[in-house]
Scaffold this motif. Structure first.
Motif, PDB file in Angstrom:
ATOM      1  N   GLN A 109      78.481 122.926  54.554  1.00  0.00           N
ATOM      2  CA  GLN A 109      79.167 121.828  53.868  1.00  0.00           C
ATOM      3  C   GLN A 109      79.225 122.071  52.363  1.00  0.00           C
ATOM      4  N   PHE A 110      78.109 122.548  51.805  1.00  0.00           N
ATOM      5  CA  PHE A 110      78.084 122.852  50.370  1.00  0.00           C
ATOM      6  C   PHE A 110      79.073 123.960  50.028  1.00  0.00           C
ATOM      7  N   ARG A 111      79.137 124.956  50.902  1.00  0.00           N
ATOM      8  CA  ARG A 111      80.072 126.054  50.656  1.00  0.00           C
ATOM      9  C   ARG A 111      81.513 125.576  50.744  1.00  0.00           C
ATOM     10  N   GLU A 112      81.789 124.696  51.717  1.00  0.00           N
ATOM     11  CA  GLU A 112      83.155 124.203  51.884  1.00  0.00           C
ATOM     12  C   GLU A 112      83.583 123.311  50.727  1.00  0.00           C
ATOM     13  N   ARG A 113      82.641 122.478  50.237  1.00  0.00           N
ATOM     14  CA  ARG A 113      82.993 121.507  49.203  1.00  0.00           C
ATOM     15  C   ARG A 113      82.895 122.066  47.790  1.00  0.00           C
ATOM     16  N   SER A 114      81.985 123.003  47.580  1.00  0.00           N
ATOM     17  CA  SER A 114      81.731 123.458  46.210  1.00  0.00           C
ATOM     18  C   SER A 114      82.083 124.923  45.986  1.00  0.00           C
TER      19      SER A 114
ATOM     20  N   ASP B  36      83.699 127.299  47.962  1.00  0.00           N
ATOM     21  CA  ASP B  36      85.054 127.765  48.283  1.00  0.00           C
ATOM     22  C   ASP B  36      86.083 127.313  47.252  1.00  0.00           C
ATOM     23  N   PRO B  37      86.101 126.010  46.845  1.00  0.00           N
ATOM     24  CA  PRO B  37      87.045 125.634  45.772  1.00  0.00           C
ATOM     25  C   PRO B  37      86.791 126.389  44.472  1.00  0.00           C
TER      26      PRO B  37
END
Length: 225
Positions: free
Chosen positions: A184-189, A191-192
């Motif tokens: 979740q952290f990777r997807e929200r922070s 990756d963007p």
């Protein structure tokens, strides 16, 4: 590179498994044959496998060591499958205190007295469950540390390691939670952030290409002259 990663993972699993096998409590079905106190000199290596001096005593390079001598029921597969045979096993009996592993044991004297009261013979055996951690190595004079002892009806009793089961369930749940949190952290922070950085790099590269193109056109005008 693939083999390096695989080797690193295998070594990590082996080291972690060895650590857990050493520190987690184990339960042996045994018969106490005697108890004794010996004078022990610690070497630079085996000192790592002994606890600190009993609570209230001074830490020295040599000290008395309580031992519990037993005739232990042999097993297969790290104690999961019992065998119809017994063998000698010697346990040390030391306070673990506040250090690692965190058993917070301060009653080694009481445990020694309890073990002495459970001494029995082969003709009239009194079977007990010895809870301990650590390994036995005769070459380096290393003994597992007994943290508890209680009488049982016979050598065929089955001990369910509830603490170890709960610990591994907690470990699996914690790993799944951390994995989901990381995703979740990777997807929200991350990756963007990576997309933004990649976009900025594309803009920088485009700007450099435009400047090089302008420089070439300017040089071409001078060549025509």
């Amino acid at each position: 590179m693939r083999y390096v990663r695989m080797t690193f993972r295998i070594v990590t699993v082996i080291l972690l498994g060895s650590l857990l096998h050493y520190v987690l409590p184990q339960h042996d079905i045994a018969r106490v044959t005697s108890t004794e106190v010996i004078r022990t000199d610690f070497s630079g290596f085996n000192r790592w496998f002994y606890a600190q001096a009993d609570s209230g005593n001074t830490e020295l390079s040599t000290r008395d060591l309580r031992l519990i001598n037993t005739d232990r029921q042999k097993t297969f597969l790290l104690g999961f499958i019992p065998r119809d045979a017994t063998g000698v096993m010697v346990y040390r009996n030391e306070d673990s205190g506040w250090i690692w592993p965190p058993y917070f044991k301060f009653d080694s004297s009481d445990l020694q007295a309890e073990a002495a009261s459970l001494v029995s013979t082969a003709a009239e055996p009194q079977w007990v469950v010895v809870t301990h951690y650590g390994w036995r190595n005769r070459f380096f004079s290393i003994y597992p540390n007994a943290v508890g002892i209680r009488p049982v009806e016979g050598p065929d009793v089955r001990v369910i390691p509830w603490f170890n089961i709960s610990f591994f369930i907690f470990l699996i749940v914690a790993w799944l939670f951390l994995r989901a949190a990381w995703a979740q952290f990777r997807e929200r922070s991350l990756d963007p952030m990576m997309d933004k950085a990649s976009h900025q790099m594309d803009e920088v590269n485009a700007g450099l290409s435009e400047r090089r193109s302008r420089l070439r056109r300017w040089l071409d005008t001078w060549r025509r002259k």
